[in-house]
Enzyme design. Structure first.
Site, PDB file in Angstrom:
ATOM      1  N   GLY A 153      11.165  58.319  48.073  1.00  0.00           N
ATOM      2  CA  GLY A 153      10.956  56.877  48.242  1.00  0.00           C
ATOM      3  C   GLY A 153      11.649  56.377  49.491  1.00  0.00           C
ATOM      4  N   ASN A 154      11.849  55.065  49.566  1.00  0.00           N
ATOM      5  CA  ASN A 154      12.568  54.476  50.685  1.00  0.00           C
ATOM      6  C   ASN A 154      13.347  53.260  50.200  1.00  0.00           C
ATOM      7  OD1 ASN A 154      10.768  52.056  50.941  1.00  0.00           O
ATOM      8  ND2 ASN A 154       9.262  53.637  51.463  1.00  0.00           N
TER       9      ASN A 154
END
Length: 453
Positions: free
Chosen positions: A216-217
């Protein structure tokens, strides 16, 4: 919008009274001046000393001061305020307000209030559902008061359902929305996106490795949600495709929650078919694991048997694992191919180097009308921040903006979107006018030939 505004904050005897501190802090931080009026029951849950320390003003509870008889004028408060917010508001106070039972300073202030009144109810599930409570809220709405609906969740009684006071940041944003609308109305502006359908993507995507891990981020979704609220306030019918975030949005916004890029791709391509415009603000993962493990990957289960070599901890060093990644669908490129002449498509570019060059390449490659450039080199912006600093780049040129709150940045972006949509409409009008002129010319030419024949 709250800079310099005078707010009377009414606090009643609810367990949610502690949240009033967060409301005060948010209002003061936004530049508002806050005067607290608290009921006697409210002081059982939170002390006037705490409230006074936050507002830098004496807290008002009684009609006059016992020590010296100083009169606290509810009439003066009604004239002083730009808005009154009652949060939390108990079922008892709701009933008194609805029926004009002026037995404490808060109710008399409410009955004298010349400014708009916002009410944030807080009570248990059964009390909230009771017909008398619902009737009182309807009556108060009929008086012109603004009800900030309570949220659903875990309640102090142990029950779960609707009745908990809305979160302080959302309450503050409701006041922001009101004063923003008042300002726009005062300037004589029209609702420019009335009847338009706008698609917005927001937040990150999570690409699963196994049931407990993902790629993810750091995206919080704040920028995308601010854009959705701004478009909705301007009259648009908004579809918000949101990745996994903890943010809430207005009930007027049609929200679709997704997790992966593939889910966001499916939702966005479907919604774009009937949209007049799309703003692609989500931080979508470019890659996903080729395979997803059905069970949690164990350290000892990977690779070959541990080597005999000892690590710094004294344990045998484990073999590493190789995670093969494959490309995700490109949502911006897909919508760019779908885009018709009547649609406007806006993208975002978050860069760490060669910002303008990379953004212009993306603008051209994805068939965007304009692109919003962010840079991680601008400290205190982008991920998790409440502020942002952008440049808007199009084929016509580039416009740079100073650092602002994400709500203010959203206004800048949506104003550019409105300008583009107006140009589209004007272009279609000119095209139609040209066709009509051409048709008229041909008819005249045909009539002239018939007369000559």
């Amino acid at each position: 919008m709250l800079q310099g505004k005078k707010i009377v904050l009414g606090i009643t005897g609810s367990i949610a009274a502690y949240k009033a501190c967060l409301i005060i802090r948010g209002l003061v931080k936004a530049g508002a001046e806050v005067q607290v009026v608290i009921t006697p029951a409210g002081k059982e849950f939170i002390t006037p000393i705490t409230l006074s320390a936050l507002t830098h003003k004496p807290v008002i509870s009684e009609f006059f001061a016992q020590r010296d008889g100083t009169w606290n004028s509810h009439v003066d408060l009604g004239l002083w305020a730009d808005a009154m917010l009652i949060a939390p508001c108990t079922a008892s106070t709701l009933g008194k307000m609805a029926n004009g039972i002026a037995d404490n300073m808060l109710i008399t202030t409410y009955l004298s209030m010349k400014a708009p009144v916002f009410i944030a109810p807080a009570m248990d599930l059964d009390m909230y559902k009771h017909p008398s409570t619902q009737e009182n809220m309807e009556r108060l709405k009929g008086y012109g008061n603004i009800i900030i609906e309570p949220a659903s969740g875990f309640l102090a009684s142990g029950l779960e359902g609707k009745g908990r006071m809305e979160e302080p940041e959302i309450i503050i944003e409701k006041l922001n929305e009101f004063f923003r609308g008042e300002r726009e109305e005062g300037r004589g502006k029209r609702i420019n996106l009335k009847g338009k359908k706008v698609l917005i993507t927001a937040g990150p995507t999570y690409e699963k490795i196994d049931p407990v891990r993902f790629i993810g981020n750091y995206s919080s979704g704040k920028m995308g949600f601010a854009l959705a609220e701004e478009c909705a306030q301007r009259g648009a019918e908004v579809t918000l495709v949101a990745g996994p975030v903890s943010l809430k949005c207005s009930e007027a916004i049609h929200r679709i929650d997704v997790e992966s890029c593939e889910e966001m791709y499916q939702a966005a391509t479907e919604a774009f078919k009937s949209s007049d415009a799309a703003i692609l603000c989500a931080a979508v993962a470019d890659f996903r694991p080729e395979t997803q493990a059905k069970e949690k990957i164990k350290r000892e289960s990977q690779g070959e048997a541990p080597s005999k070599k000892r690590g710094s901890s004294g344990d045998p060093e484990d073999k590493g694992i190789t995670l093969r990644l494959v490309p995700n669908p490109d949502i911006a490129a897909a919508l760019g191919k779908m885009k018709t002449e009547k649609q406007v498509l806006v993208g975002f570019a978050l860069e760490t180097n060669d910002e303008e060059v990379n953004a212009k390449k993306k603008l051209e490659k994805k068939n965007l009308d304009f692109i919003v450039l962010n840079s991680l080199q601008n400290k205190g912006t982008c991920f998790q921040s409440d502020e942002n600093q952008i440049s808007i780049i199009s084929k016509e040129g580039q416009r740079d903006y100073e650092k602002k709150s994400k709500q203010e940045v959203a206004r800048d972006i949506v104003e550019e979107l409105e300008r583009r949509m107006k140009e589209e409409g004007r272009g279609k009008m000119e095209e139609g006018r040209g066709k009509r002129e051409e048709g008229r010319r041909k008819r005249e030419e045909g009539r002239r030939k018939r007369e000559e024949g």
